[in-house]
Design an enzyme around this catalytic site. Structure first.
Site, mmCIF file in Angstrom:
data_model
loop_
_atom_site.group_PDB
_atom_site.id
_atom_site.type_symbol
_atom_site.label_atom_id
_atom_site.label_comp_id
_atom_site.label_asym_id
_atom_site.label_seq_id
_atom_site.Cartn_x
_atom_site.Cartn_y
_atom_site.Cartn_z
ATOM 1 N N ARG A 169 0.824 -1.211 0.000
ATOM 2 C CA ARG A 169 0.000 0.000 0.000
ATOM 3 C C ARG A 169 0.856 1.257 0.000
ATOM 4 N NH1 ARG A 169 -5.105 -1.198 3.914
ATOM 5 N NH2 ARG A 169 -5.524 -3.317 3.213
ATOM 6 N N GLU B 157 -11.227 -1.516 -5.195
ATOM 7 C CA GLU B 157 -11.649 -0.549 -4.203
ATOM 8 C C GLU B 157 -10.714 0.660 -4.178
ATOM 9 O OE1 GLU B 157 -11.135 -1.362 -0.050
ATOM 10 O OE2 GLU B 157 -13.170 -0.767 0.468
#
Ligand code: B12
Ligand code: B12
Lengths: 157, 483, 483, 157
Positions: free
Chosen positions: B101, B172
């Site tokens: 991430r 997402e």
């Protein structure tokens, strides 16, 4: 007596921002001076802040599971920087998954942390141990050793 | 910010960025758009996310989806297979680890190696970039239902390229929702631009006949976020995505805990997103909704955690959200075992199918819907005003000004002046509005609601009240009453 | 039936029966009313059931109570202590075993002996008669909260004498509710008379200054019982009890599964019972309500069982029942372990305290309340008519005529002609009314509701539909749709 | 072929009336003749009814937990009454509490029951075994041994 000074923050790539904000508030209310480094703090930033503020304790928070990778070698780095005597706590959800806390505690103590706090430990418990370890409890309190009951599971030791 | 705009990226701009992105990590090499399109087109309908969502919406069903991800491919496939078969999941996730991430692929590589060595996942998710296109396809190939990437990545461009080429059909995130709650010092301008890239890539697949569902991340910090704030963000990200060619969007909302407020929130989330998209000329975008079971601190006790999971499921069913994201009885402790994850799913399944026939139609529901809609419009319209018609520009200025303000967010680009608290019924209201531009009558309403509670609790409203609310559910209450 | 009447037993009648009853088993000897009154008066307020209920009603709280009972005293005390401390129970039970319920004290004695020998409970409850007055007091003495006897005993006279002398301050059951669902061939006349004895004994303690709460058993067979049927029984038993001097009554209802119907049921149960008691001149009786979490077949899977438990808790909280009786994740398997029992309690606790602030106020709630009230009045008023003013006599005649008719009851004194089924929203309606005397417009309403469902399911309404409804919750649905 | 005849009922002081009513319906639908003795049936009543109806099988249901005490000696009594060949099944929640089913099954088989059914076994499973044991499955079905999957946990063997 002078106020004791704490450096707190969330280590690594961790962005859990709620707990640390509440800890800052709770520690201030309890009479500490607090430097809150916020989230995504590196080992170096913790150590630099502790030197700069002449802190009495570093409190490392880790929630996201990578805590075990993120804190490796931190004690050694702190010692090298001349912080051999600084108190070091770690807490939060410091490993991946639900693991037996006694084992987790052992691993982190071996890495040089003075105390290790289980998931969801309430601030009252942290404050109790801080006061104890920093010599702020008066005799009576220490003798009774009235560790506040962890309301929410967990609690240290 | 001079050149940020909500307009569609030109093909030139896109390919220039792409060339750079694909060299960020060796696995970028394996991305080949045409080959990927062929792979997508070979997928059976049961593996395509938007198909499942559209059908559920038509049928009035609520689908159930867990979160899950581990470091290594075989273990990850095993985990998802288990959640599909034993958890009765309708939709699957692949949750990305925190190093990926943050684009720290080297650290992710170390995590992979340590996980092999220690024979347990040392990462909190699946490092999809490191595993590459063909690693991802092992996931898609081995499962019977649609799989989505779920993460929290400010700069997700390489991850998206690999995930889409790897066959994932839903994704997402968004430029706001994956920045403010997930980063400390990444400028909003950067993430909005980077997510325009993601959305444009989605559009390119869409145009090539490969439907890919996009899901702005609804719950934000998961901690006392008033519905209208997350609605405003969801609407803005939907418009930004639609402009880049996205055609299938799921807008999300994290359960607040009051039944009426939650049902009103899901229903207005659907209607307001539809409304704004239509207003911007994107009436053809298919919109569905997702309810996230309680996203804040959970009780440690598993029996109590089941209660919280079940209540979220009931709300998803009664509000007829298109899908629900499921928590587990291990939530407060750590990344769940596969058994705990499947248990959370089955608790949810039972309630979703038990209550799917029922609808709620309360007097206060109507009021609450009017309130949420008015609040959301006040914010979104101010954002548009600030952007002088450009919603991307408006968003940057709105965060600067605290017009958009997300409680407890780690980002330094978030004002953090607005403070939420619960009212006496457990609805989330504003204790302090900061610079959030609600009209006077709504500000009065919020103030009055908080005062009602303060009076009932015989104390002044203060930050202590907010803290009590943060802890409340993990301590068995909704409203954090004084001890 | 010649001499059955709802009138209060005379002291002569009472003592004549008592003399006989107390010799049915040796432990009867130890019952000494005056000594028992002294024991009751020595109890602290926190051990008195009606105190806890009255306070909860005033505060608007919902108390939580498990079911539990094992063969031997020390183990039983340990179990209850665990449920009090680890289960966070507000109220405790002592569930009686099935042999005692059938007055088979010899078999209960064998069960006790075998339980000692095998070192595990071979009985499904606590054999209070065999353990006697002083055995019972060990329970009361060792716990900090009120304890109630819960059973299912058609002739409970000896059990009551021992339980009351033993210090229990609440007692479940009634002449109808502990016969029709719990017996095969005991005449109603007999049980009504035997429970008049129980109620008169309660009255005597009450008059001596020892408050004892009485709870007609609400859920009956626990299987698709329409609310108005159990309401009618609860009201009749309340009137019968009040006549004998009972002053503190908790009326009960077993959750049906549809939120609106359930909330309407609890609210009308309170108001209708109050109304009829007032009409009969017993306006001074304190009435509270209890919701029983789903009493029919449970899912085997514990994760799914938690969902059912949680949903029952939510309904109890939203309807503001005074207490809720809690199921456990082991329900479908067998008598629960103490851990499973405590887990069910904690799931319930979490939801009760999370939702206690919220109320439901739906458009359909008002309708449903009007419907349940009209249905209940139609039945109770017909019972009074049949009894020519005497509600005891009316009850016998009503069961004979199928005016009162309980689905799936084992008793041969129950007509079993009425068949319930769910409507399309999951409310329980009448598929076939049998002889239940609903006015034509309500019969039409029921028929229309069932037809709506039959049409939706594209099949005729039939017994198969009822069967599908019986299984539905254990298979994860509320409405038993065709497979 | 003649219809096979079953005697069913709930033994002991047990009043659980729902399951047995549904079994009666399901067995009839499946083509059996059924004598349903209802609830609270004694061993003697089961045996008398089986003799009277010349039954092929006795199906004992017990839900309330006392099953283990209630069925003791039943096989012996049936044998004495000349029912040595009659098929005997037992099912429901036949012991107190959640116990490992394999052990429970062993105990009840030792008491002479031909098959023992776990809590919540669906009627389809019962019917399959009845047909199998009473020779009503055709070759193909027996070979495939397509025992229907227990929908609701449980299931025998
Ligand atoms: C809210 C939340 C989020 C929000 C955070 C928003 C934000 N920016 O703050 C969002 C949704 C963004 C989020 C994201 C993620 N999360 Co998160 N999150 C939570 C959740 C639900 C609540 C955390 C919280 O705010 N609690 C309330 C505060 C008051 O309590 P606290 O944080 O526990 O802190 C208190 C104590 O622990 C203690 N304490 C904490 N640190 C320290 C340190 C010391 C020295 C001491 C003495 C005490 C102490 O004092 C604090 C105050 O009382 C928890 C689960 C839970 N607890 O229920 C998961 C959880 C922490 N998240 C988790 C994970 C994995 C993630 C993600 C990686 C996503 C994923 N893979 O699922 C990302 C991480 C992104 C990143 N880079 O960090 C995991 C961690 C797993 C593990 N350790 O095994 C958890 C446990 C959930 C789970 N079971 O999977 N999360
Ligand atoms: C409804 C119910 C009641 C109702 C019964 C109303 C009535 N008269 O019928 C009431 C509330 C009155 C009641 C009372 C009691 N109950 Co009850 N009850 C239940 C409950 C919730 C559902 C039973 C049911 O109707 N299921 C639906 C039907 C369709 O399924 P079934 O009965 O399981 O039968 C099916 C299969 O099992 C199978 N089957 C059954 N028998 C047989 C036999 C053969 C040979 C075969 C092949 C198949 C087979 O086929 C049937 C049809 O599909 C169960 C728990 C559960 N299952 O969820 C507890 C349960 C059976 N009850 C239980 C108990 C203990 C009692 C009480 C003693 C009270 C107490 N101490 O808690 C009293 C007993 C009174 C008495 N003397 O019998 C326990 C038994 C515990 C154990 N064995 O360890 C259970 C399991 C609950 C629990 N976990 O504590 N009960």
């Amino acid at each position: 007596m002078d106020k004791k000074h704490l450096v707190i923050g969330v280590i690594g790539a961790d962005v859990h921002a709620v707990g640390i904000r509440i800890l800052e508030f709770a520690f201030r209310e309890a009479g500490f001076e607090v430097t809150n480094l916020g989230v995504m703090v590196s080992q170096e930033e913790f150590i630099a802040a502790a030197i700069e503020t002449d802190a009495d304790a570093i409190l490392v928070s880790s929630l996201y599971g990578h805590g075990e990778l993120d804190v490796r070698g931190m004690r050694e780095k702190a010692d090298e920087a001349g912080l051999e005597d600084i108190l070091m706590y770690v807490g939060g959800n410091i490993v991946v998954g639900k693991q037996p806390f006694a084992e987790v505690e052992k691993r982190f103590k071996k890495m040089g942390f003075d105390r290790v706090f289980a998931p969801g430990t309430p601030p009252e418990t942290d404050i109790y141990y801080l006061k104890k370890d920093l010599g702020l409890l008066d005799q009576a309190e220490t003798e009774a050793d009235q560790q506040p009951k962890a309301e929410n599971g967990g609690g240290e030791e | 910010m001079s050149d940020l705009t909500a307009k569609r990226l030109s093909m030139d701009e896109f390919t220039a960025i792409q060339a750079e992105i694909l060299t960020q990590w060796p696995t970028g090499r394996d991305v080949d758009f045409d080959e990927a399109v062929a792979y997508h087109q070979s997928l059976p309908a049961n593996k395509i996310f938007s198909r499942a969502l559209d059908k559920a919406k038509t049928d009035g069903n609520t689908l159930i989806q867990p979160r899950a991800g581990v470091a290594l491919i075989p273990q990850h496939v095993k985990l998802l297979t288990y959640l599909q078969d034993e958890g009765e999941a309708d939709l699957l996730p692949t949750t990305i680890d925190s190093y990926t991430r943050q684009n720290r692929y080297k650290e992710a590589e170390i995590g992979i190696e340590e996980s092999i060595r220690e024979n347990k996942s040392m990462l909190n998710g699946f490092p999809a970039v490191n595993h590459g296109v063909f690693g991802c396809r092992q996931i898609i190939d081995n499962l019977d239902i649609p799989v989505q990437i779920r993460h929290g990545t400010p700069d997700a461009r390489l991850l998206t390229e690999i995930a889409y080429a790897g066959g994932f059909t839903s994704y997402e995130g968004g430029g706001i929702s994956y920045n403010i709650p997930y980063a400390k010092s990444v400028p909003l301008e950067t993430t909005i631009r980077d997510w325009q890239y993601v959305d444009r890539l989605t559009g390119l697949y869409e145009e090539a006949g490969c439907p890919i569902n996009r899901e702005p991340y609804g719950p934000l910090t998961g901690t006392l976020v008033p519905p209208f704030i997350s609605h405003a963000v969801a609407i803005i990200e939907s418009i930004l995505a639609a402009e880049q060619g996205v055609r299938n969007i799921t807008v999300g909302y994290g359960q607040c805990g009051n039944l009426v407020q939650d049902v009103a929130a899901i229903q207005t989330l659907q209607s307001l997103t539809d409304e704004y998209l239509r207003r911007f000329g994107y009436g053809d975008v298919q919109v569905t909704t997702v309810l996230h079971q309680w996203m804040g601190g959970f009780p440690q006790d598993e029996a109590k955690a089941y209660a919280v999971i079940a209540w979220g499921s009931a709300v998803a069913a009664l509000s007829h959200a298109t899908k629900v994201i499921v928590k587990t009885p291990h939530e407060a402790m750590g990344v769940p075992t596969k058994e705990a994850n499947a248990a959370g799913l089955r608790t949810t399944r039972q309630l979703i199918s038990m209550l799917g026939e029922q609808t709620l139609n309360t007097y206060s529901l109507k009021d609450e819907k009017v309130i949420i809609a008015a609040e959301t419009r006040a914010v979104v319209d101010r954002v548009l005003e600030l952007g002088e018609g450009d919603i991307a520009v408006g968003t940057i200025r709105a965060f600067d000004a605290g017009v958009l303000d997300i409680p407890f967010a780690p980002s330094r680009f978030n004002a953090g002046k607005m403070l939420p608290a619960r009212d006496n019924d457990g609805c989330i209201r504003l204790f302090h509005p900061g610079n959030v531009p609600l009209p006077p009558e709504l500000l009065d309403f919020h103030q009055q609601k908080i005062e009602e509670r303060a009076h009932y609790e015989n104390r002044k409203a203060s930050f202590q009240m907010v803290i009590d609310d943060v802890y409340a559910i993990s301590k068995g209450r909704l409203v954090g009453r004084p001890r």
